[in-house]
Design a protein around this motif. Sequence first.
Motif, PDB file in Angstrom:
ATOM      1  N   ARG A  39       7.490  -6.417  -6.377  1.00 45.48           N
ATOM      2  CA  ARG A  39       7.541  -7.593  -5.490  1.00 45.48           C
ATOM      3  C   ARG A  39       8.976  -7.875  -5.057  1.00 45.48           C
ATOM      4  N   ARG A  55      -2.779 -13.335 -10.972  1.00 44.59           N
ATOM      5  CA  ARG A  55      -1.639 -12.609 -11.534  1.00 44.59           C
ATOM      6  C   ARG A  55      -0.523 -13.609 -11.811  1.00 44.59           C
ATOM      7  N   ARG A 109       0.833  -1.206   0.000  1.00 44.03           N
ATOM      8  CA  ARG A 109       0.000   0.000   0.000  1.00 44.03           C
ATOM      9  C   ARG A 109       0.874   1.265   0.000  1.00 44.03           C
TER      10      ARG A 109
END
Length: 220
Positions: free
Chosen positions: A109, A187, A40
């Motif tokens: 990531r 994903r 976030r």
Amino acid sequence: MKKGYNIAIDGPAGAGKSTIAKRIAEEMGFIYVDTGAMYRAMALYLIRRGIAPDDTERISGLCKEADISIEYRDGEQTVLLDGENVNAYLRTEEVGNMASRSSAVPAVREKLVELQQKLAAKADVVMDGRDIGTVVLPDADVKIYLTATSAARAKRRYLELQEKGEQAELSQIEQDIIERDYRDMHREHSPLRQAEDAVLVDSSELTINEVVERIRELCR
Ligand code: DC
């Protein structure tokens, strides 16, 4: 290097991961690591720069410049973005939606997984997210896959919003949850899935105390 004792809790949005993980961490004297908050914070960084959620190329480039770090103040996780405590800005729908998209970008990531692994290497942690048992901490001592039906999760979110005095429509909340689940599970990189050695806990019909007790048992 001896790693700390690691508890991994994965599952879809709204299954109760953070409430449960916080309780377990408190009881065991562990650090609670909320990895969603890191995604976030990255999303907030991108929103502030006016990046479109589907602009994968710019997200890949820009994310490397974001300085995201974690501090613990009175046991609470504080996310610092370029040195600023951004906790207060992370829980909006806008940030959640951007996080759901930007977290699919491999460069995002890579950067955040590294930070998470460093935290887990030096402390006893309860870490929650989507890929903790599968990618971040494949050798975690205990792995939980915490889920609940979309209807149960929508109802919880609806009651939460009502309590805050915010208007919301139950069917719309459930629809958003279903769409977010789909994105998280489909994903290409590190999709949400149950690790083979994770224990499935369905919280649809359980109280918080019952879920905590179940995890306590597993840790014992
Ligand atoms: O748990 P949350 O709603 O705060 O997570 C925000 C988004 O970040 C969510 O759409 C999925 C993503 N996320 C992820 O891809 N991997 C994690 N370990 C944690 C969150």
